[in-house]
Write a protein that holds these residues in place. Structure first.
Motif, short mmCIF file in Angstrom:
data_model
loop_
_atom_site.label_atom_id
_atom_site.label_comp_id
_atom_site.label_asym_id
_atom_site.label_seq_id
_atom_site.Cartn_x
_atom_site.Cartn_y
_atom_site.Cartn_z
N MET A 1 0.82 -1.19 0.00
CA MET A 1 0.00 0.00 0.00
C MET A 1 0.87 1.26 0.00
O MET A 1 0.54 2.22 -0.66
CB MET A 1 -0.91 -0.03 1.24
N SER A 2 1.98 1.24 0.74
CA SER A 2 2.82 2.43 0.80
C SER A 2 3.50 2.71 -0.53
O SER A 2 3.69 3.86 -0.90
CB SER A 2 3.85 2.30 1.91
N SER A 3 3.89 1.66 -1.25
CA SER A 3 4.50 1.89 -2.56
C SER A 3 3.47 2.44 -3.54
O SER A 3 3.82 3.20 -4.44
CB SER A 3 5.13 0.61 -3.09
N LEU B 1 1.04 4.53 -2.67
CA LEU B 1 0.95 5.95 -2.36
C LEU B 1 2.12 6.72 -2.96
O LEU B 1 1.96 7.82 -3.47
CB LEU B 1 0.92 6.17 -0.85
N TYR B 2 3.31 6.11 -2.88
CA TYR B 2 4.49 6.75 -3.46
C TYR B 2 4.34 6.90 -4.97
O TYR B 2 4.67 7.94 -5.53
CB TYR B 2 5.73 5.93 -3.11
N PHE C 1 1.55 11.26 4.12
CA PHE C 1 1.02 10.01 4.65
C PHE C 1 2.11 8.95 4.72
O PHE C 1 2.19 8.18 5.67
CB PHE C 1 -0.14 9.49 3.80
N ARG C 2 2.96 8.93 3.72
CA ARG C 2 4.05 7.95 3.71
C ARG C 2 5.05 8.25 4.83
O ARG C 2 5.52 7.34 5.50
CB ARG C 2 4.74 7.96 2.35
N ILE D 1 4.45 9.93 7.65
CA ILE D 1 3.78 9.71 8.93
C ILE D 1 3.71 8.22 9.23
O ILE D 1 3.80 7.82 10.38
CB ILE D 1 2.39 10.36 8.93
N GLY D 2 3.59 7.42 8.19
CA GLY D 2 3.54 5.98 8.36
C GLY D 2 4.86 5.39 8.81
O GLY D 2 4.93 4.19 9.09
N GLY D 3 5.92 6.18 8.86
CA GLY D 3 7.20 5.73 9.38
C GLY D 3 8.14 5.23 8.32
O GLY D 3 9.16 4.64 8.62
N ARG D 4 7.85 5.47 7.09
CA ARG D 4 8.74 5.02 6.00
C ARG D 4 9.34 6.23 5.32
O ARG D 4 8.67 7.25 5.14
CB ARG D 4 7.95 4.19 4.99
#
Length: 50
Positions: A1-3, A5-6, A42-43, A45-48
């Protein structure tokens, strides 16, 4: 999911740059930039890292 968003943020930033230099759409360009920045935040804040 994070990739995902990126990827979305990257596409929006490219779209904003393209639109800022080629088209004179006005508010839509800035909306794309804001969406890209929000996706990056968001990315982060998610810690990445971006």
């Amino acid at each position: 999911m994070s990739s995902l968003l990126y990827l979305i943020a990257l596409i929006l930033i490219i779209g904003w740059i393209f639109g800022a230099f080629v088209y004179s759409v006005g508010g839509l360009i800035h909306i794309l930039l804001v969406l890209a920045v929000i996706a990056i935040l968001f990315r982060l804040i998610g810690g990445r890292a971006v």
